[in-house]
Design an enzyme around this catalytic site. Structure first.
Site, PDB file in Angstrom:
ATOM      1  CE  LYS A  51      -0.684   1.996   3.532  1.00  0.00           C
ATOM      2  NZ  LYS A  51      -1.585   1.661   4.589  1.00  0.00           N
ATOM      3  CD  GLU A 444       8.367  26.657  12.601  1.00  0.00           C
ATOM      4  OE1 GLU A 444       8.879  27.407  13.444  1.00  0.00           O
ATOM      5  OE2 GLU A 444       8.678  26.676  11.397  1.00  0.00           O
TER       6      GLU A 444
HETATM    7  P1  NDP Z   1     -12.388   0.009   8.926  1.00  0.00           P
HETATM    8  O1  NDP Z   1     -12.985  -0.577  10.129  1.00  0.00           O
HETATM    9  O2  NDP Z   1     -11.382   1.092   9.052  1.00  0.00           O
HETATM   10  O3  NDP Z   1     -13.531   0.574   7.985  1.00  0.00           O
HETATM   11  C1  NDP Z   1     -14.613  -0.198   7.571  1.00  0.00           C
HETATM   12  C2  NDP Z   1     -15.570   0.721   6.865  1.00  0.00           C
HETATM   13  O4  NDP Z   1     -16.634  -0.044   6.331  1.00  0.00           O
HETATM   14  C3  NDP Z   1     -16.162   1.750   7.800  1.00  0.00           C
HETATM   15  O5  NDP Z   1     -16.268   2.955   7.098  1.00  0.00           O
HETATM   16  C4  NDP Z   1     -17.535   1.151   8.108  1.00  0.00           C
HETATM   17  O6  NDP Z   1     -18.495   2.125   8.400  1.00  0.00           O
HETATM   18  C5  NDP Z   1     -17.863   0.493   6.782  1.00  0.00           C
HETATM   19  N1  NDP Z   1     -18.808  -0.604   6.903  1.00  0.00           N
HETATM   20  C6  NDP Z   1     -18.704  -1.695   7.703  1.00  0.00           C
HETATM   21  N2  NDP Z   1     -19.747  -2.501   7.508  1.00  0.00           N
HETATM   22  C7  NDP Z   1     -20.524  -1.919   6.572  1.00  0.00           C
HETATM   23  C8  NDP Z   1     -21.747  -2.269   5.968  1.00  0.00           C
HETATM   24  N3  NDP Z   1     -22.390  -3.383   6.286  1.00  0.00           N
HETATM   25  N4  NDP Z   1     -22.277  -1.442   5.044  1.00  0.00           N
HETATM   26  C9  NDP Z   1     -21.637  -0.290   4.713  1.00  0.00           C
HETATM   27  N5  NDP Z   1     -20.485   0.086   5.271  1.00  0.00           N
HETATM   28  C10 NDP Z   1     -19.934  -0.717   6.189  1.00  0.00           C
HETATM   29  O7  NDP Z   1     -11.862  -1.229   8.078  1.00  0.00           O
HETATM   30  P2  NDP Z   1     -10.932  -1.329   6.827  1.00  0.00           P
HETATM   31  O8  NDP Z   1     -11.443  -2.498   6.079  1.00  0.00           O
HETATM   32  O9  NDP Z   1     -10.782  -0.040   6.132  1.00  0.00           O
HETATM   33  O10 NDP Z   1      -9.542  -1.685   7.507  1.00  0.00           O
HETATM   34  C11 NDP Z   1      -9.447  -2.778   8.421  1.00  0.00           C
HETATM   35  C12 NDP Z   1      -8.474  -2.464   9.516  1.00  0.00           C
HETATM   36  O11 NDP Z   1      -7.167  -2.525   9.012  1.00  0.00           O
HETATM   37  C13 NDP Z   1      -8.619  -1.068  10.093  1.00  0.00           C
HETATM   38  O12 NDP Z   1      -9.518  -1.034  11.155  1.00  0.00           O
HETATM   39  C14 NDP Z   1      -7.228  -0.715  10.513  1.00  0.00           C
HETATM   40  O13 NDP Z   1      -7.088  -1.048  11.871  1.00  0.00           O
HETATM   41  C15 NDP Z   1      -6.351  -1.580   9.650  1.00  0.00           C
HETATM   42  N6  NDP Z   1      -5.666  -0.753   8.647  1.00  0.00           N
HETATM   43  C16 NDP Z   1      -4.761   0.162   9.069  1.00  0.00           C
HETATM   44  C17 NDP Z   1      -4.114   0.968   8.174  1.00  0.00           C
HETATM   45  C18 NDP Z   1      -3.136   1.972   8.671  1.00  0.00           C
HETATM   46  O14 NDP Z   1      -2.688   1.860   9.802  1.00  0.00           O
HETATM   47  N7  NDP Z   1      -2.789   2.981   7.882  1.00  0.00           N
HETATM   48  C19 NDP Z   1      -4.359   0.872   6.746  1.00  0.00           C
HETATM   49  C20 NDP Z   1      -5.358  -0.108   6.402  1.00  0.00           C
HETATM   50  C21 NDP Z   1      -5.968  -0.876   7.334  1.00  0.00           C
HETATM   51  P3  NDP Z   1     -18.662   2.757   9.873  1.00  0.00           P
HETATM   52  O15 NDP Z   1     -17.454   3.607  10.105  1.00  0.00           O
HETATM   53  O16 NDP Z   1     -19.898   3.545   9.752  1.00  0.00           O
HETATM   54  O17 NDP Z   1     -18.759   1.613  10.822  1.00  0.00           O
END
Ligand code: NDP
Length: 462
Positions: A51, A444
């Protein structure tokens, strides 16, 4: 001589499993580690590392544009997706080699096979059918993208797994979700010239982050040309007669795109692992239930990283592995410290954050002070790019401690690491104030915001 084949059997060769296996082996323990795919896990093979490489790739068009303001003339440019994918593959192959060598040098036995529990001390190696026994078993099988199986047409969509190896770059993409992965990939694809739309169910992307960061990033992404649709979800996806896909949304929109990517969270990898046979308890989501020492409901079976219901981050899995080794093999009971985890979203601009958002701090403390700066970074003065950085410190008025620090802008992830140390050390606003600025930097600003922008008392801005 114990009756078991191994002192420790690790299932899963990702960040957490490899660290635990390597450390235990280096302590002279008889360790085996089984991995069904490639060593390195999500982070190295299809997560953080590729990524970040793609983020770099996607930033070049802006660098080329910005160059003109500094007297450079950049000739015609072009981008070759297959070259990027191949370069990324070479780098992750190199890293995978390092992971393997680390295990081998420590004396761990590497087993290239899926492994499943037969009972509380026995593991079956699926490739050969052989069974082996271990005194302790560590499950570190990580997670996988939620396939969103209830969505009609989900099988036509990709997840972040496939996004790294698409045979060709799509002309247009619709990304569902508003979390880390959705936001990061929307910026990557947009930067690479793909017509990008993000659709998120909530009112604002990146729930649980500070509101200023969320709004600031949303605006910046739209200014770069990403279309963001909030309070809507995909209702179904189907093939368009002329090629490509059509996504219909709940609010009645019809979106025709080449590719639909689902980034709707990740599920723990526990299916078919034989947990029931071993008596290991899981949550409704399938995550392994563990205590503060990463111990499952079976005393000598442990689990760590994304397969448990804690924080899904690579450094957290590694930290949990090190605590497990301290506790189980060094006679030094240690629990993971998951407080004040600094983190970054590699969006464009980046978000770097540690501690409480303003909204969360208001709920926890009777009065907070908010220090906020919004400014044009120095590079943008000559490049002419309309971009803003936002920095924010949240201070508990009573203790004077900085309880949240948030940055939107270039290198915010790098800043978050150092802010993490300050907050972990319990620094007060006065500690920040008496720290000399490093000039000229954007960071800063973090030590020169002397007056609060506003206070929030009992939930009311004063
Ligand atoms: P996240 O939990 O960050 O995001 C999931 C998203 O999907 C949220 O916006 C959530 O909405 C939405 N969602 C979940 N279920 C549904 C549904 N049924 N219908 C519609 N929308 C839905 O997960 P990711 O998959 O993006 O990433 C997984 C994990 O990986 C993260 O939690 C993070 O900890 C880790 N990660 C870390 C990174 C970094 O450190 N830079 C980079 C990538 C991943 P809502 O918010 O409303 O619940």
């Amino acid at each position: 001589m114990t009756a078991f084949d191994y002192d420790l059997f690790v299932i899963g060769g990702g960040s957490g499993g490899v660290r635990a296996g390597r450390l235990a082996a280096s302590l002279g323990k008889r360790v085996a580690i089984a991995e069904e795919y490639r060593f390195g896990g999500t982070c190295v093979i299809r997560g953080c590392v590729p990524k970040k490489l793609f983020v770099y790739a996607s930033q070049f068009p802006e660098h080329f544009e910005d160059a003109a303001g500094f007297g450079w003339q950049v000739g015609e440019t072009s981008f070759d997706w297959t070259k990027l994918v191949a370069a990324k593959d070479r780098e992750i192959a190199r890293l995978e080699g390092l992971y393997r060598r680390g295990l081998e040098n420590a004396g761990a036995e590497i087993l290239e096979t899926r492994a499943e529990l037969v009972d509380a001390h026995t593991v079956r190696l699926v490739k050969t059918g052989q069974t082996v026994t271990a005194e302790r078993i560590l499950i570190a099988t990580g997670g996988a993208p939620n396939p969103h199986a209830a969505l009609p047409g989900h099988e036509l969509c990709i997840s972040s797994n496939e996004a790294f190896d698409l045979p060709e770059l799509p002309r247009s993409i619709l990304i569902a979700g508003g979390g880390y992965i959705a936001v990061e990939f929307a910026n990557i694809f947009n930067g690479l010239g793909v017509d990008t739309t993000l659709i998120y169910r909530g009112k604002e992307i990146l729930s649980r982050f500070d509101e200023d960061m969320r709004r600031g990033l949303h605006k910046a992404m739209e200014e770069k040309g990403i279309r963001i649709i909030c309070t809507d979800v995909i209702e179904d996806v189907s093939k368009a007669p002329a090629g490509g896909l059509v996504a219909r949304t709940l609010a009645g929109q019809t979106l025709a795109v080449d590719t639909v990517m689902l980034a709707l969270g990740r599920d723990p990898n526990t299916q078919g692992l034989g947990l029931e046979a071993a008596g290991v308890e899981v949550t409704e989501r399938g995550a392994i239930v563990v205590d503060e020492y990463s111990r499952s409901s079976v005393a000598h079976i442990f689990a760590l990283g994304d397969v448990t219901d804690r924080v899904q981050l690579t450094p957290v899995a590694i930290h949990e592995a090190m605590c497990f080794i301290e506790t189980e093999f060094r006679n030094n009971p240690t629990t993971p410290d998951l407080d004040l985890i600094a983190t970054a979203v590699f969006s464009q601009p980046e978000i770097g954050t540690v501690g409480l958002s303003e909204e969360a701090a208001c709920k926890r403390y009777p009065e907070i002070e908010v220090y906020r700066a919004e400014f044009r970074p120095m590079k943008a003065t000559l490049s002419g790019r309309a971009e803003k950085m936002i920095m924010k410190l949240i201070v508990d008025s009573a203790s004077r401690k900085v309880v949240g620090a948030h940055v939107l802008g270039h290198d915010a992830g790098e800043m978050a690491q150092l802010l993490g140390i300050s907050l972990k050390a319990g620094c007060t606003k006065e500690d920040f104030d008496r720290t000399m600025a490093v000039h000229p930097t954007a960071a800063e600003e973090l030590v020169t915001m002397y007056q609060p922008t506003y206070r929030v008392r009992n939930g009311e801005r004063v």
